[in-house]
Scaffold this motif. Structure first.
Motif, PDB file in Angstrom:
ATOM      1  N   GLN A  31       0.813  -1.218   0.000  1.00 21.07           N
ATOM      2  CA  GLN A  31       0.000   0.000   0.000  1.00 21.07           C
ATOM      3  C   GLN A  31       0.844   1.264   0.000  1.00 21.07           C
ATOM      4  O   GLN A  31       0.453   2.276  -0.563  1.00 21.07           O
ATOM      5  CB  GLN A  31      -0.919   0.017   1.239  1.00 21.07           C
ATOM      6  CG  GLN A  31      -1.916  -1.131   1.277  1.00 21.07           C
ATOM      7  CD  GLN A  31      -2.929  -1.081   0.147  1.00 21.07           C
ATOM      8  OE1 GLN A  31      -3.366  -0.010  -0.248  1.00 21.07           O
ATOM      9  NE2 GLN A  31      -3.286  -2.238  -0.391  1.00 21.07           N
ATOM     10  N   ASP A  32       2.008   1.204   0.691  1.00 16.20           N
ATOM     11  CA  ASP A  32       2.708   2.464   0.960  1.00 16.20           C
ATOM     12  C   ASP A  32       4.036   2.594   0.251  1.00 16.20           C
ATOM     13  O   ASP A  32       4.734   3.575   0.427  1.00 16.20           O
ATOM     14  CB  ASP A  32       2.913   2.603   2.474  1.00 16.20           C
ATOM     15  CG  ASP A  32       3.424   1.308   3.079  1.00 16.20           C
ATOM     16  OD1 ASP A  32       3.527   0.317   2.324  1.00 16.20           O
ATOM     17  OD2 ASP A  32       3.712   1.277   4.282  1.00 16.20           O
ATOM     18  N   TYR A  74      -3.918   8.720 -18.884  1.00 13.18           N
ATOM     19  CA  TYR A  74      -4.662   7.812 -18.017  1.00 13.18           C
ATOM     20  C   TYR A  74      -5.030   6.588 -18.821  1.00 13.18           C
ATOM     21  O   TYR A  74      -5.402   6.708 -19.987  1.00 13.18           O
ATOM     22  CB  TYR A  74      -5.959   8.467 -17.527  1.00 13.18           C
ATOM     23  CG  TYR A  74      -5.767   9.544 -16.494  1.00 13.18           C
ATOM     24  CD1 TYR A  74      -5.790   9.227 -15.135  1.00 13.18           C
ATOM     25  CD2 TYR A  74      -5.596  10.870 -16.873  1.00 13.18           C
ATOM     26  CE1 TYR A  74      -5.617  10.220 -14.187  1.00 13.18           C
ATOM     27  CE2 TYR A  74      -5.420  11.874 -15.935  1.00 13.18           C
ATOM     28  CZ  TYR A  74      -5.435  11.541 -14.582  1.00 13.18           C
ATOM     29  OH  TYR A  74      -5.269  12.509 -13.646  1.00 13.18           O
ATOM     30  N   LYS A 115       3.149   3.670  -7.477  1.00 14.35           N
ATOM     31  CA  LYS A 115       2.586   3.590  -6.143  1.00 14.35           C
ATOM     32  C   LYS A 115       1.072   3.770  -6.217  1.00 14.35           C
ATOM     33  O   LYS A 115       0.582   4.473  -7.096  1.00 14.35           O
ATOM     34  CB  LYS A 115       3.165   4.758  -5.338  1.00 14.35           C
ATOM     35  CG  LYS A 115       3.598   4.447  -3.949  1.00 14.35           C
ATOM     36  CD  LYS A 115       4.543   5.549  -3.511  1.00 14.35           C
ATOM     37  CE  LYS A 115       4.240   6.031  -2.132  1.00 14.35           C
ATOM     38  NZ  LYS A 115       5.204   7.057  -1.712  1.00 14.35           N
ATOM     39  N   LEU A 116       0.375   3.183  -5.286  1.00 14.84           N
ATOM     40  CA  LEU A 116      -1.063   3.414  -5.206  1.00 14.84           C
ATOM     41  C   LEU A 116      -1.320   4.744  -4.522  1.00 14.84           C
ATOM     42  O   LEU A 116      -0.898   4.955  -3.383  1.00 14.84           O
ATOM     43  CB  LEU A 116      -1.735   2.298  -4.408  1.00 14.84           C
ATOM     44  CG  LEU A 116      -2.112   1.024  -5.156  1.00 14.84           C
ATOM     45  CD1 LEU A 116      -2.714   0.025  -4.189  1.00 14.84           C
ATOM     46  CD2 LEU A 116      -3.068   1.303  -6.291  1.00 14.84           C
ATOM     47  N   GLU A 117      -1.979   5.677  -5.223  1.00 15.34           N
ATOM     48  CA  GLU A 117      -2.259   6.992  -4.645  1.00 15.34           C
ATOM     49  C   GLU A 117      -3.563   6.925  -3.845  1.00 15.34           C
ATOM     50  O   GLU A 117      -3.616   7.320  -2.700  1.00 15.34           O
ATOM     51  CB  GLU A 117      -2.357   8.037  -5.761  1.00 15.34           C
ATOM     52  CG  GLU A 117      -2.019   9.427  -5.295  1.00 15.34           C
ATOM     53  CD  GLU A 117      -0.506   9.675  -5.290  1.00 15.34           C
ATOM     54  OE1 GLU A 117      -0.123  10.797  -5.592  1.00 15.34           O
ATOM     55  OE2 GLU A 117       0.285   8.747  -4.982  1.00 15.34           O
ATOM     56  N   GLN A 118      -4.585   6.399  -4.484  1.00 16.95           N
ATOM     57  CA  GLN A 118      -5.824   6.088  -3.781  1.00 16.95           C
ATOM     58  C   GLN A 118      -6.044   4.596  -3.969  1.00 16.95           C
ATOM     59  O   GLN A 118      -5.273   3.951  -4.642  1.00 16.95           O
ATOM     60  CB  GLN A 118      -7.000   6.869  -4.401  1.00 16.95           C
ATOM     61  CG  GLN A 118      -6.830   8.371  -4.365  1.00 16.95           C
ATOM     62  CD  GLN A 118      -7.388   9.027  -5.617  1.00 16.95           C
ATOM     63  OE1 GLN A 118      -8.323   8.516  -6.226  1.00 16.95           O
ATOM     64  NE2 GLN A 118      -6.825  10.158  -5.996  1.00 16.95           N
ATOM     65  N   ALA A 119      -7.100   4.094  -3.414  1.00 17.60           N
ATOM     66  CA  ALA A 119      -7.338   2.654  -3.493  1.00 17.60           C
ATOM     67  C   ALA A 119      -7.444   2.191  -4.940  1.00 17.60           C
ATOM     68  O   ALA A 119      -7.104   1.063  -5.270  1.00 17.60           O
ATOM     69  CB  ALA A 119      -8.602   2.284  -2.731  1.00 17.60           C
ATOM     70  N   ASP A 120      -7.917   3.093  -5.820  1.00 16.81           N
ATOM     71  CA  ASP A 120      -8.157   2.636  -7.189  1.00 16.81           C
ATOM     72  C   ASP A 120      -7.363   3.417  -8.235  1.00 16.81           C
ATOM     73  O   ASP A 120      -7.649   3.349  -9.413  1.00 16.81           O
ATOM     74  CB  ASP A 120      -9.651   2.716  -7.515  1.00 16.81           C
ATOM     75  CG  ASP A 120     -10.186   4.111  -7.252  1.00 16.81           C
ATOM     76  OD1 ASP A 120      -9.447   4.920  -6.651  1.00 16.81           O
ATOM     77  OD2 ASP A 120     -11.324   4.393  -7.642  1.00 16.81           O
ATOM     78  N   LEU A 121      -6.367   4.212  -7.802  1.00 22.59           N
ATOM     79  CA  LEU A 121      -5.550   4.932  -8.790  1.00 22.59           C
ATOM     80  C   LEU A 121      -4.074   4.653  -8.543  1.00 22.59           C
ATOM     81  O   LEU A 121      -3.529   4.923  -7.478  1.00 22.59           O
ATOM     82  CB  LEU A 121      -5.810   6.439  -8.720  1.00 22.59           C
ATOM     83  CG  LEU A 121      -5.026   7.234  -9.781  1.00 22.59           C
ATOM     84  CD1 LEU A 121      -5.526   6.941 -11.167  1.00 22.59           C
ATOM     85  CD2 LEU A 121      -5.056   8.721  -9.499  1.00 22.59           C
TER      86      LEU A 121
END
Lengths: 150, 246
Positions: A53-54, A78, A111-117
């Protein structure tokens, strides 16, 4: 079968035992590091929360047809990656490799910025193992389209 | 019958005379296959639907990568024969292979890197295929180093054979790395049970190149082995006879 003298048979057995031992050791070693040997995570791993996640990791999948958008200055792209089961949206700013196109397999590092991006810092194209002349690829495509129409 | 022939073949003077003739014939074949492969690959074969003309580096990269694995297997098999039967010629074959193998591994890595930059977008990644091939290069270099570090040639050959057999575990790892793990490198095109996923017009020059590379290996191996044999047997009567041109 050739008759072996006992001391030769022993040496041959020793060699087989050694190869077997090394193979078992290598198997355990590789098994232990299996996670690290995976070059990338799939979109399913991300959706199921198996991906980190981080911190940075690589995400691999196919670019969904019709999902590439270039809003604004044209440097930011995108697109949606899929592994045919789950999908993850990716944002990338920079120059894409030549082979990047819709329907192409790619590997993105980021990296994951939000859960879905997923925000990518680097995008690598993964090409497949098929080699053919353009005419053949073209006729395969038309055959596919015909098949889809019928 | 076969054993008898093998025994005769492995006698140093016989091998020396026969290999001298073999090298000439193999060289003729090498030129023919190399010419056919290069002309077929660079001129006759159509461009790829995705990669255009850049895919033509396949005609060096893939045969070199196959050779890097093939030579290792030759070395491991001759090393086993050397350890079990103590046949001098098998020892020589297994210690003469690593420099050639290292050359092909290096070539495979370099051409792969040059291919990777425009297609993948990177010179190098630490995926399982690339990393295991790099380990193979280090193994070859280690074998060369080990052989030169030990003074007594026969002890050195046995040590090389044992280390080569320890490293043999890497060979299936390299081959299956693209199937066992997610890698940036794509899966096998030709070396699988299915029909090769490469167009026949592109495949034929590739196979020609693969044969040419094998012939080159055979020639280089025979030349190195002859040299090594002369050095090891320098006090033998047959060497004297050979050098005096009898």
């Amino acid at each position: 079968m050739i008759n072996l003298k006992p001391h030769r048979k022993n040496r041959l057995m020793l060699i087989f035992a050694m190869i077997l031992g090394v193979s078992v050791a290598a198997w355990f070693g590789l098994k232990a590091f299996n996670e690290n040997l995976m070059f990338f995570f799939s979109p399913s791993d991300v959706v199921e929360g198996k991906a980190p996640q981080d911190h940075l990791f690589r995400l691999g999948g196919m670019v969904v047809k019709g999902s590439v958008e270039r809003p604004g200055d044209g440097m930011t792209v995108y697109f949606v990656l899929t592994d045919m089961a789950k999908e993850v949206k990716v944002k990338y700013t920079g120059i894409l490799p030549d082979l990047f196109r819709e329907g192409q397999g790619i590997v993105a590092n980021g990296k994951l910025e939000q859960a879905d991006l997923f925000v990518a810092q680097e995008v690598l194209a993964k090409h497949d193992e098929n080699y053919m002349p353009p005419e053949v690829a073209g006729s395969l495509k038309t055959a596919e389209l015909k098949g889809a129409k019928q | 019958m076969i054993m008898k022939w093998l025994h005769k073949f492995s006698s140093p003077p016989y091998f020396y005379a026969l290999s001298g003739k073999l090298i000439k014939w193999l060289s003729v074949l090498l030129v023919a296959f190399l010419a056919a492969g290069l002309y077929g690959g660079l001129v006759l074969a159509p461009a790829d639907y995705q990669q255009g003309d850049s895919f033509r580096i396949i005609y060096v990269h893939v045969p070199a990568a196959w050779m890097s694995l093939f030579i290792y297997m030759v070395m491991a098999v001759s090393g086993t024969i050397a350890l079990v039967w103590r046949i001098k010629l098998a020892e020589i074959v297994s210690v003469c292979s690593p420099p050639i193998g290292a050359g092909f591994t290096f070539l495979a890595l370099v051409t792969g890197s040059i291919w990777g930059k425009p297609m993948w977008g990177t010179w190098w990644v630490w995926d399982a295929r690339l990393t295991s091939e790099l380990i193979l290069l280090f193994l070859y270099l280690g074998l060369i180093g080990l052989y030169t570090a030990i003074e007594d040639k026969r002890t050195a050959s046995r040590s090389v054979a044992i280390l080569a057999l320890v490293g043999v575990v890497n060979i299936p790892i390299i081959h299956y790395s693209v199937e066992w793990w997610n890698t940036l490198h794509q899966g096998p095109t030709v070396t699988k049970f299915d029909k090769p996923s490469i167009h026949i017009d592109m495949l034929i020059p590739l196979l020609n190149m693969a044969i040419a590379f094998k012939l080159y290996f055979a020639i280089a191996l025979l030349m190195r082995s002859r040299n090594e044999l002369l050095q090891r047997e320098q006090n033998g009567r047959w060497v004297e006879e050979v050098l005096e041109g009898k």
